[in-house]
Scaffold this motif. Structure first.
Motif, short mmCIF file in Angstrom:
data_model
loop_
_atom_site.label_atom_id
_atom_site.label_comp_id
_atom_site.label_asym_id
_atom_site.label_seq_id
_atom_site.Cartn_x
_atom_site.Cartn_y
_atom_site.Cartn_z
N GLY A 51 0.82 -1.19 0.00
CA GLY A 51 0.00 0.00 0.00
C GLY A 51 0.85 1.24 0.00
O GLY A 51 2.08 1.16 -0.03
N ARG A 52 0.16 2.39 0.00
CA ARG A 52 0.86 3.68 0.08
C ARG A 52 0.36 4.39 1.33
O ARG A 52 -0.82 4.69 1.45
CB ARG A 52 0.58 4.51 -1.18
N VAL A 53 1.28 4.65 2.23
CA VAL A 53 0.93 5.16 3.56
C VAL A 53 1.35 6.61 3.72
O VAL A 53 2.52 6.94 3.49
CB VAL A 53 1.65 4.33 4.67
N LEU A 54 0.41 7.47 4.09
CA LEU A 54 0.76 8.84 4.49
C LEU A 54 0.94 8.82 6.01
O LEU A 54 0.00 8.55 6.75
CB LEU A 54 -0.35 9.81 4.10
N SER A 55 2.17 9.07 6.46
CA SER A 55 2.48 8.97 7.88
C SER A 55 2.78 10.35 8.45
O SER A 55 3.80 10.96 8.12
CB SER A 55 3.68 8.03 8.07
N ILE A 56 1.87 10.86 9.28
CA ILE A 56 2.03 12.22 9.83
C ILE A 56 2.47 12.07 11.29
O ILE A 56 1.68 11.75 12.17
CB ILE A 56 0.70 13.01 9.74
N GLN A 57 3.76 12.27 11.52
CA GLN A 57 4.33 12.05 12.85
C GLN A 57 5.56 12.93 13.06
O GLN A 57 6.02 13.61 12.15
CB GLN A 57 4.76 10.58 13.01
N SER A 58 6.12 12.84 14.25
CA SER A 58 7.34 13.60 14.60
C SER A 58 8.55 13.09 13.83
O SER A 58 8.62 11.93 13.45
CB SER A 58 7.69 13.43 16.08
N HIS A 59 9.50 14.00 13.65
CA HIS A 59 10.82 13.61 13.14
C HIS A 59 11.86 14.06 14.17
O HIS A 59 11.78 15.16 14.69
CB HIS A 59 11.09 14.30 11.80
N THR A 60 12.81 13.19 14.46
CA THR A 60 13.95 13.62 15.28
C THR A 60 15.21 13.42 14.46
O THR A 60 15.33 12.44 13.71
CB THR A 60 14.05 12.81 16.58
N VAL A 61 16.14 14.39 14.57
CA VAL A 61 17.40 14.29 13.84
C VAL A 61 18.13 13.02 14.30
O VAL A 61 18.52 12.19 13.49
CB VAL A 61 18.27 15.54 14.08
N GLN A 62 18.29 12.91 15.62
CA GLN A 62 18.93 11.70 16.14
C GLN A 62 17.93 10.88 16.94
O GLN A 62 17.09 11.43 17.65
CB GLN A 62 20.12 12.09 17.03
N GLY A 63 18.00 9.60 16.81
CA GLY A 63 17.15 8.72 17.61
C GLY A 63 15.85 8.36 16.90
O GLY A 63 15.55 8.87 15.82
N TYR A 64 15.10 7.45 17.53
CA TYR A 64 13.97 6.82 16.86
C TYR A 64 12.67 6.95 17.63
O TYR A 64 12.36 6.17 18.52
CB TYR A 64 14.31 5.35 16.61
N VAL A 65 11.89 7.99 17.26
CA VAL A 65 10.48 8.10 17.68
C VAL A 65 9.70 8.56 16.45
O VAL A 65 10.28 8.95 15.44
CB VAL A 65 10.26 9.11 18.84
N GLY A 66 8.39 8.53 16.53
CA GLY A 66 7.55 9.05 15.45
C GLY A 66 7.89 8.45 14.09
O GLY A 66 8.06 7.24 13.96
#
Ligand code: ADP
Ligand code: PLP
Ligand code: ZN
Length: 297
Positions: A5-20
């Motif tokens: 599928g094609r997913v639009l993912s609206i979430q946080s971005h962090t330069v370093q590390g893994y969330v959102g």
């Protein structure tokens, strides 16, 4: 539903590390999805560190991006995924985006992690709770709250498996046919409860997965969990229990690796929130080894 599928993912971005988006985009791509990320914030690092800096996208800026896609006929999506949202105006704009995408694709699946807080503490403005309850939950196809969020959305206190199952039933009545409460803590163990109401009015099919609680605190796990639930439940649309087994199995293998790495480096894993070893776990994302089985009720 198909394999991809094609997913639009609206979430946080962090330069370093893994969330959102940093913890959701890579696994979805590994599972074969096209993922189009919109970064709702761009921060140096996640908010669990002593400090962070960066920018927050506002509702108008989100509108601009969607208008750009629309002007080029690029609004066809199979899935929308949302996580942490910091303001009512941004959440209201997301509702408009969902409606717009549903007009283009009536089969659009909206997977919503109603991020509001954890362990009794709210970390979004109080007004957001009402918007989630009244406007967002009714649009969602799948909802993935933690224990605290399920309580906020239903008004129930969840102290037992029965309470968890009842909360799922209340949430189905409000909209989503799939609900996964990703963790309920009861006496030192973690319990995941999943619930699939295959048709309106029918009794939901429910299951649980017992998870051994690792004595450490991780960030980004909820975001990863929801992404994996989207990925697997699209491949197994009638087997939410199987999708949850696969997602939980990846999480457990990844968290074990994360813990081992920190210990090997001489860190005390209980002292601060740990960054997950996402990239190193790509094999466990693609091919999880199911050790924890779902038990149907
Ligand atoms: P959130 O971060 O949204 O509160 P959860 O705490 O429910 O999300 O975590 C999502 C998933 O991550 C859980 O279903 C579980 O599989 C895994 N997980 C998170 N923390 C732990 C932990 N300390 N021990 C074992 N599994 C964990
Ligand atoms: N987004 C940001 C910017 C964060 O700082 C965090 C946690 O610190 C999260 C999302 C959510 O993380 P989790 O998946 O652990 O709920
Ligand atoms: Zn969460």
């Amino acid at each position: 539903p198909s394999d991809t599928g094609r997913v639009l993912s609206i979430q946080s971005h962090t330069v370093q590390g893994y969330v959102g988006n940093k913890s959701a985009v890579f696994p979805l791509q590994l599972l074969g999805y096209d993922v189009d990320p919109i970064n709702s914030v761009q921060f140096s690092n996640h908010t669990g560190y002593p400090t962070f800096k960066g920018q927050v996208l506002n509702g108008q800026q989100l509108c601009d991006l969607i208008e750009g896609l629309e002007a080029n006929d690029l609004l066809f999506y199979t899935h929308v995924l949302t996580g942490y949202i910091g303001s009512v105006s941004f959440l209201d704009t997301i509702l408009e985006v969902i409606n717009k995408l549903r007009a283009v694709n009536p089969k659009l699946t909206y997977v919503c992690d109603p991020v509001m807080g954890d362990e009794g503490k709210l970390y979004v403005p109080e007004e957001l709770v009402h918007v989630y309850r009244e406007k967002v939950v009714p649009l969602a196809s799948m909802l993935t709250p933690n224990q605290f969020e399920a309580e906020k959305l239903t008004g129930l206190r969840i102290n037992s498996e029965e309470d968890g199952r009842e909360a799922c039933a209340i949430l189905h009545a409000a909209g989503p046919s799939k609900v996964v409460i990703t963790s309920i803590t009861i006496g030192g163990i973690l319990l995941l409860i999943g619930s699939h109401q295959k048709e309106k009015g029918l009794k939901p099919e429910q299951f649980k997965i017992l998870i051994h609680k690792i004595p450490a605190y991780f960030t980004g796990t909820g975001d990863l969990m929801t992404a994996l639930l989207l990925g697997w439940s699209n491949k197994y649309p009638d087997n939410l229990d199987k999708a949850a087994e696969l997602a939980v199995s990846t999480l457990q293998a990844l968290l074990r690796r994360t813990l081992d790495d920190y210990k090997r480096a001489g860190y005390d894993p209980t002292s601060s929130s740990l960054e997950i070893r996402l990239i190193q776990s790509q094999e466990e994302i693609r091919n999880p080894n199911v050790e924890l089985k779902a038990e149907k009720y």
